[in-house]
Design a protein around this motif. Structure first.
Motif, PDB file in Angstrom:
ATOM      1  N   TYR A 198     -19.554  12.587  85.422  1.00 20.57           N
ATOM      2  CA  TYR A 198     -19.680  13.964  85.855  1.00 20.57           C
ATOM      3  C   TYR A 198     -18.271  14.440  86.657  1.00 20.57           C
ATOM      4  O   TYR A 198     -17.923  13.546  87.392  1.00 20.57           O
ATOM      5  N   ALA A 199     -17.922  15.581  86.378  1.00 20.48           N
ATOM      6  CA  ALA A 199     -16.941  16.043  87.326  1.00 20.48           C
ATOM      7  C   ALA A 199     -17.851  16.856  88.492  1.00 20.48           C
ATOM      8  O   ALA A 199     -18.793  17.421  87.907  1.00 20.48           O
ATOM      9  N   ILE A 200     -17.421  16.697  89.648  1.00 22.14           N
ATOM     10  CA  ILE A 200     -18.142  17.168  90.829  1.00 22.14           C
ATOM     11  C   ILE A 200     -17.359  18.333  91.240  1.00 22.14           C
ATOM     12  O   ILE A 200     -16.050  18.026  91.928  1.00 22.14           O
ATOM     13  N   GLY A 201     -18.094  19.437  91.759  1.00 23.29           N
ATOM     14  CA  GLY A 201     -17.302  20.613  92.311  1.00 23.29           C
ATOM     15  C   GLY A 201     -17.965  20.934  93.601  1.00 23.29           C
ATOM     16  O   GLY A 201     -19.023  20.536  93.748  1.00 23.29           O
ATOM     17  N   TRP A 202     -17.172  21.364  94.272  1.00 23.06           N
ATOM     18  CA  TRP A 202     -17.572  22.230  95.768  1.00 23.06           C
ATOM     19  C   TRP A 202     -17.349  23.405  95.620  1.00 23.06           C
ATOM     20  O   TRP A 202     -16.217  23.846  95.336  1.00 23.06           O
ATOM     21  N   PHE A 203     -18.294  24.215  96.172  1.00 21.64           N
ATOM     22  CA  PHE A 203     -17.994  25.668  96.317  1.00 21.64           C
ATOM     23  C   PHE A 203     -18.491  26.265  97.644  1.00 21.64           C
ATOM     24  O   PHE A 203     -19.240  25.598  98.233  1.00 21.64           O
ATOM     25  N   ALA A 234     -22.483  19.115  89.950  1.00 23.58           N
ATOM     26  CA  ALA A 234     -22.169  18.268  88.689  1.00 23.58           C
ATOM     27  C   ALA A 234     -22.157  18.949  87.350  1.00 23.58           C
ATOM     28  O   ALA A 234     -22.866  19.561  87.026  1.00 23.58           O
ATOM     29  N   TYR A 235     -21.052  18.875  86.566  1.00 25.76           N
ATOM     30  CA  TYR A 235     -20.739  19.441  85.431  1.00 25.76           C
ATOM     31  C   TYR A 235     -20.852  18.128  84.479  1.00 25.76           C
ATOM     32  O   TYR A 235     -20.382  17.115  84.553  1.00 25.76           O
ATOM     33  N   SER A 247     -16.022  22.900  84.678  1.00 24.87           N
ATOM     34  CA  SER A 247     -16.162  23.965  83.869  1.00 24.87           C
ATOM     35  C   SER A 247     -17.298  23.918  82.662  1.00 24.87           C
ATOM     36  O   SER A 247     -17.878  22.716  82.526  1.00 24.87           O
ATOM     37  N   GLY A 248     -17.715  24.704  82.419  1.00 28.31           N
ATOM     38  CA  GLY A 248     -19.013  24.663  81.344  1.00 28.31           C
ATOM     39  C   GLY A 248     -20.067  24.411  82.140  1.00 28.31           C
ATOM     40  O   GLY A 248     -20.288  25.066  83.039  1.00 28.31           O
TER      41      GLY A 248
END
Length: 122
Positions: free
Chosen positions: A32-37, A98-99, A106-107
Motif C-alpha cells: 500500500y501507499a501510506i499517507g499522512w493527513f 493506507a491506499y 489516491s483512489g
C-alpha cells in the motif's frame, strides 16, 4: 482487516519536534501507499505526505517541505512522520491511511487510523 494505529503525538513548543508512528496490523508497506493527513481545528483535512515503499517514492505538501520527513520500516510494519521546526499552524489531528494503490496516495482507502492530537504551543 488492516488496522492502523497512530502514536507519538502530544504537546510541543514552537520550533520543536515530534515523531509520529503509524503501525499496521499486518504486512503493509510493500502493498500500500501510506499517507499522512492533518486536520487543523475548524478546517478540512489535508494531505501532508505520502510514501510508497515499493516504488521508493515520497512526496510532501508545500507547507511541510523541508520540515517533515516520512519513512518506513518494513520489518516493523510501521511508517513514521518526523516533524521538525513545528509551528502553531501544525496543530491538529494527524491521521495515517493506507491506499490500495501501492504507487501513490489516491483512489480507495484500505484503512485509516483513528488519528492523534498534535499541539504546538508555548
Amino acid at each position: 482487516q488492516l488496522q492502523l494505529v497512530e502514536s507519538g503525538g502530544g504537546l510541543v513548543q514552537p520550533g520543536g519536534s515530534l515523531r509520529l508512528s503509524c503501525a499496521a496490523s499486518r504486512r503493509t508497506l510493500a502493498h500500500y501507499a501510506i499517507g499522512w493527513f492533518h486536520q487543523a481545528p475548524g478546517k478540512e483535512r489535508e494531505g501532508v505526505s505520502c510514501i510508497s515503499s515499493r516504488y521508493m517514492r515520497t512526496n510532501y505538501a508545500d507547507s511541510v517541505k523541508g520540515r517533515f520527513t516520512v519513512s518506513g520500516d518494513n520489518a516493523k510494519n510501521t511508517v513514521y512522520l518526523q516533524m521538525d521546526s513545528l509551528n502553531p499552524e501544525d496543530t491538529g489531528i494527524y491521521y495515517c491511511a493506507a491506499y490500495f494503490k501501492s504507487f501513490e496516495c489516491s483512489g480507495h482507502l484500505a484503512s485509516r487510523g483513528q488519528g492523534i492530537q498534535v499541539t504546538v504551543s508555548s
